[in-house]
Design a protein around this motif. Structure first.
Motif, PDB file in Angstrom:
ATOM      1  N   UNK A 109       0.827  -1.198   0.000  1.00 46.91           N
ATOM      2  CA  UNK A 109       0.000   0.000   0.000  1.00 46.91           C
ATOM      3  C   UNK A 109       0.865   1.253   0.000  1.00 46.91           C
ATOM      4  N   UNK A 110       2.069   1.156   0.562  1.00 48.17           N
ATOM      5  CA  UNK A 110       2.979   2.289   0.587  1.00 48.17           C
ATOM      6  C   UNK A 110       3.442   2.724  -0.783  1.00 48.17           C
ATOM      7  N   UNK A 111       3.195   1.908  -1.802  1.00 52.83           N
ATOM      8  CA  UNK A 111       3.540   2.326  -3.161  1.00 52.83           C
ATOM      9  C   UNK A 111       2.684   3.507  -3.604  1.00 52.83           C
ATOM     10  N   UNK A 112       1.528   3.685  -2.955  1.00 50.20           N
ATOM     11  CA  UNK A 112       0.762   4.908  -3.144  1.00 50.20           C
ATOM     12  C   UNK A 112       1.232   5.876  -2.054  1.00 50.20           C
ATOM     13  N   UNK A 113       1.986   6.900  -2.423  1.00 56.23           N
ATOM     14  CA  UNK A 113       2.653   7.753  -1.426  1.00 56.23           C
ATOM     15  C   UNK A 113       1.746   8.305  -0.339  1.00 56.23           C
ATOM     16  N   UNK A 114       0.480   8.560  -0.665  1.00 54.04           N
ATOM     17  CA  UNK A 114      -0.395   9.190   0.321  1.00 54.04           C
ATOM     18  C   UNK A 114      -0.581   8.307   1.556  1.00 54.04           C
ATOM     19  N   UNK A 115      -0.427   6.989   1.421  1.00 55.93           N
ATOM     20  CA  UNK A 115      -0.641   6.107   2.567  1.00 55.93           C
ATOM     21  C   UNK A 115       0.483   6.175   3.593  1.00 55.93           C
ATOM     22  N   UNK A 116       1.595   6.797   3.230  1.00 58.61           N
ATOM     23  CA  UNK A 116       2.645   6.959   4.234  1.00 58.61           C
ATOM     24  C   UNK A 116       2.258   8.006   5.275  1.00 58.61           C
ATOM     25  N   UNK A 117       1.142   8.690   5.049  1.00 61.47           N
ATOM     26  CA  UNK A 117       0.623   9.621   6.050  1.00 61.47           C
ATOM     27  C   UNK A 117      -0.007   8.888   7.233  1.00 61.47           C
ATOM     28  N   UNK A 118      -0.348   7.621   7.029  1.00 59.01           N
ATOM     29  CA  UNK A 118      -1.046   6.871   8.073  1.00 59.01           C
ATOM     30  C   UNK A 118      -0.088   6.172   9.016  1.00 59.01           C
ATOM     31  N   UNK A 119      -0.550   5.941  10.230  1.00 61.68           N
ATOM     32  CA  UNK A 119       0.217   5.187  11.215  1.00 61.68           C
ATOM     33  C   UNK A 119       0.117   3.695  10.904  1.00 61.68           C
ATOM     34  N   UNK A 120       1.032   2.882  11.425  1.00 64.13           N
ATOM     35  CA  UNK A 120       0.941   1.425  11.229  1.00 64.13           C
ATOM     36  C   UNK A 120      -0.393   0.853  11.712  1.00 64.13           C
ATOM     37  N   UNK A 121      -0.925   1.407  12.784  1.00 57.14           N
ATOM     38  CA  UNK A 121      -2.199   0.924  13.317  1.00 57.14           C
ATOM     39  C   UNK A 121      -3.337   1.215  12.338  1.00 57.14           C
ATOM     40  N   UNK A 122      -3.297   2.408  11.736  1.00 54.51           N
ATOM     41  CA  UNK A 122      -4.340   2.770  10.774  1.00 54.51           C
ATOM     42  C   UNK A 122      -4.243   1.893   9.522  1.00 54.51           C
ATOM     43  N   UNK A 123      -3.029   1.652   9.052  1.00 59.11           N
ATOM     44  CA  UNK A 123      -2.838   0.795   7.877  1.00 59.11           C
ATOM     45  C   UNK A 123      -3.332  -0.620   8.175  1.00 59.11           C
ATOM     46  N   UNK A 124      -3.080  -1.080   9.383  1.00 61.53           N
ATOM     47  CA  UNK A 124      -3.495  -2.439   9.763  1.00 61.53           C
ATOM     48  C   UNK A 124      -5.010  -2.591   9.797  1.00 61.53           C
ATOM     49  N   UNK A 125      -5.722  -1.484   9.886  1.00 62.08           N
ATOM     50  CA  UNK A 125      -7.186  -1.547   9.983  1.00 62.08           C
ATOM     51  C   UNK A 125      -7.870  -1.597   8.630  1.00 62.08           C
TER      52      UNK A 125
END
Length: 566
Positions: free
Chosen positions: A39-55
C-alpha cells in the motif's frame, strides 16, 4: 481563516510532493489474498500510522494528483484524507487533512463498488444497491438535479431507488450506474453524447440508457474521459460519446450520441471492458485481448503510436489473459495472464512503452501505483493482512510430508503422504472409511486405481489448502471424483477452473463432461460458449466424436436459441 486554510493546503502539497519521492523500502506492506500488495507504493498512505494501515480492508486513491484517499476498515468504518479538492472527501468542509476523518454517513454501508471523476467527484454503491455521490458537481455529475458541490455523501435517489445497483463508473464529469437486472443509467456532462441520451444537453439526474441497449442485459460498464462503454450478457460491446481518437472502436472518429455496437467484435464474446483516458481494452471469454483508440503513449500495446479506429488483437503470442486494467485519468494499460504474469504498457513513469512489458508485479494494481500518472487506483482495492504463519499455511506446508504423515496413498505407483486426522476432519468420505474398515488396525498404505495420480493428488491437496491448481482437462477427472465423494464445494471449484480454461477445441468435451457429472451451471456455460463460437466448435474433432443423443440434444437446444437463423 481562509488564509490559514490556503497556507495549510500549500504545506500539504509540499509534504505530499516529498512523500512521492519515498522509496518502497520505507513503506508498509499488506496482502491481497496470497498476493503482496504494498500500500505504501501509493505515497499518500505513508501519512497513516501502522495501526491505521493495519485496519484497512478496502481502499481507493484518487484525485488529479493522486492526493485524496478513502478507505474502509475491517469494522466497516469509512475514512477519508487528503487535499479535498472540490469537497471530494465529503467531510462537510473544504479543508485538507492529513489525519483521517470518518464519514459517518457511510459507516456500516458495506461499499461494493466505487469510482471517481476528474473534478473530482466520487460515486459508490453498497451491497444493498444504494448509490451515494459527492464532490464536484459543475455538470450535475452527482445526479441530484443541481450543479452545487456535494460537500457530504448523499444518496442518489431519482430513478435509482427502485433499483439495486451493483456497479458504478465515472468519466471525467459524467457518471453511470448498472443495476442487478441489467439496466444502465447515466447522468452528468454530455457535451459529446457520453450520457447516451441522443442529445448533447447535460443530464441532471440518472436517465436510463436505451436505444440499441433496449431489451439488452448489461453486465459490465466502463468510462473514458468523455466516452462510455458497455458489455451485454451475450458478449456484445457498445460505445457512445466522444470518438475523436477512435476509442469507441466503430471504425471512424465521429461522436455517438446513443449506444452503437462495436461491429468489429461480432465474432468474439467479450467478458470485460476497461477504458483509459482515450483508449479501450476488451477481454474475451477465450482470454484474447483487444485494444483500440488513442495511442500517443503506446497504450494500445501494438508496438507503435498510431491510433486505432477499430479493435486490434494484442498479446497474441502470450498465454491466456484473465484480467485487464485501465483508468480514465491515465494513459497506462495492464493485463494479467492465467499463470499470474503481469504486463504493462503505455505511459509508464513518463516513458512510452509501446509493447506489453513483463513486470515483476503479482497484481495489476501495482502497475498503477508505481508507473501511472497520476498514481491512482484503477479499482476499489481489497486488502488482507498476513504477517504470520496461519493454520491454513501450516497445513499446506505439511501436505505430502513424509516426516509427519501417518498414512500413504499409492496411485499409479506413486506415493502421496497424508495425515489421518486431517482427512477425517475435512472429508466425510474418509471419516466413514476410517471408522468402517480399519480403526486401530488400519493399513498404512491405501491403493487407488479409479483415479489418476494428478487428479487424486490435487484432491488430497485441496483438503489441506482449499484450492485447486489443475488444467481444465484434469479438472474434469477431479469433477468426477468430487461427484463420487459428494464434495459439492470442490465441484464448484472444478467448474470454475473449466470455465477459465475453455477453448474452441475443448468446449464440446467439457460440455459432455458437465452433462455426465450433472453440473448444470457448467453445462449452461459450456453450451453458451459453444453457441457463441458455433462455426469453430462444429469443426473440431470433439464435436464429431460426440455420442448421438448428446449431439441431437445440443442441436435442438441451439436451434431454440436461434443459433441457426440466417
Amino acid at each position: 481563516m481562509n488564509a490559514q486554510n490556503t497556507l495549510f493546503n500549500k504545506l500539504f502539497v509540499m509534504f505530499f510532493f516529498l512523500l512521492q519521492q519515498c522509496t518502497p523500502a520505507c513503506r508498509g506492506v499488506m496482502t491481497h489474498s496470497s498476493i503482496m500488495v504494498d500500500v505504501g507504493k501509493w505515497p499518500i498512505f505513508t501519512l497513516l500510522s501502522p495501526q491505521e494501515i493495519a485496519s484497512i480492508r478496502k481502499a481507493c486513491v484518487f484525485g488529479t494528483s493522486a492526493n485524496e484517499a478513502i478507505y474502509i476498515t475491517h469494522s466497516d468504518e469509512v475514512f477519508v484524507f487528503g487535499l479535498n479538492c472540490s469537497n471530494c472527501l465529503g467531510t462537510g468542509d473544504n479543508q485538507s487533512t492529513i489525519v483521517p476523518k470518518k464519514l459517518e454517513a457511510l459507516c456500516g454501508k458495506k461499499i461494493s463498488s466505487l469510482s471517481y471523476g476528474s473534478g473530482p467527484h466520487v460515486v459508490l454503491c453498497t451491497e444493498d444497491g444504494e448509490v451515494y455521490a459527492w464532490g464536484h458537481n459543475g455538470y450535475s455529475q452527482l445526479g441530484n438535479g443541481t450543479t452545487n458541490q456535494g460537500i457530504t455523501p448523499v444518496q442518489v435517489c431519482t430513478n435509482l431507488l427502485i433499483k439495486k445497483v451493483v456497479e458504478v463508473a465515472c468519466g471525467s464529469h459524467h457518471s453511470m450506474a448498472l443495476s442487478m437486472d441489467g439496466d444502465l443509467y447515466a447522468w452528468g456532462y454530455n457535451n459529446c453524447g457520453q450520457v447516451g441520451s441522443g442529445s448533447t444537453a447535460n443530464q441532471p439526474t440518472p436517465r436510463r440508457v436505451s436505444n440499441c441497449l433496449q431489451g439488452k442485459i448489461v453486465v459490465g460498464i466502463a468510462c473514458g474521459q468523455t466516452s462510455s462503454m458497455a458489455v451485454v450478457n451475450n458478449g456484445e460491446v457498445y460505445g457512445w460519446g466522444y470518438n475523436g481518437n477512435g476509442q469507441l472502436g466503430l471504425g471512424n472518429n465521429g461522436n455517438q450520441l446513443t449506444p452503437c455496437r462495436v461491429a468489429a467484435l461480432h465474432s468474439v464474446c467479450v467478458l470485460q471492458i476497461a477504458c483509459g483516458y482515450a483508449h479501450t481494452l476488451a477481454l474475451t471469454d477465450e482470454g484474447l485481448l483487444y485494444a483500440w483508440g488513442a495511442n500517443t503513449y503506446g497504450q494500445l500495446g501494438t508496438g507503435n503510436k498510431s491510433n486505432q479506429l477499430s479493435p486490434v488483437q494484442i498479446m497474441m503470442e502470450k498465454e491466456r489473459v484473465v484480467e485487464i486494467a485501465a483508468c480514465h485519468s491515465a494513459h497506462t494499460s495492464a493485463a494479467k495472464t492465467q499463470s499470474g504474469q503481469v504486463y504493462m504498457w503505455g505511459q509508464c513513469r513518463g516513458q512510452s512503452v509501446t509493447f506489453p512489458h513483463l513486470t515483476h508485479f503479482a497484481c495489476t494494481d501495482d502497475v498503477f501505483a508505481c508507473f501511472a500518472t497520476p498514481a491512482v487506483m484503477w479499482r476499489l482495492l481489497s486488502v488482507e493482512h498476513e504477517d504470520f504463519l496461519t493454520v491454513a499455511e501450516s497445513l499446506k506446508k505439511e501436505f505430502d510430508s513424509p516426516e509427519t504423515s501417518d498414512l500413504k496413498f499409492r496411485v499409479d505407483g506413486k506415493y502421496i503422504h497424508v495425515h489421518k486426522a486431517v482427512l477425517k476432519i475435512r472429508c466425510e468420505h474418509f471419516r466413514t472409511m476410517f471408522q468402517s474398515y480399519w480403526n486401530e488396525d488400519m493399513k498404512e498404505v491405501i491403493e487407488i486405481d479409479q483415479f489418476s495420480y494428478p487428479v487424486y493428488r490435487a484432491f488430497l491437496e485441496y483438503l489441506y489448502t482449499d484450492s485447486v491448481d489443475l488444467p481444465p482437462e484434469d479438472a474434469i477427472g477431479l469433477l468426477d471424483l468430487a461427484t463420487s465423494y459428494c464434495e459439492n464445494r470442490l465441484k464448484k471449484l472444478c467448474q470454475h477452473i473449466i470455465k477459465r480454461g475453455i477453448t474452441v477445441e475443448n468446449a464440446f468435451s467439457l460440455l459432455s463432461a458437465a452433462v455426465r457429472y450433472d453440473a448444470e451451471d457448467l453445462e449452461e456455460f459450456c453450451f453458451k460458449f459453444c453457441v457463441n463460437h458455433l462455426t469453430e466448435v462444429t469443426q473440431t474433432t470433439a464435436f464429431w466424436q460426440m455420442d448421438g443423443p448428446l449431439l441431437k440434444e445440443f442441436i435442438a437446444k441451439a436451434s431454440k436459441c436461434g443459433a441457426f437463423k440466417n
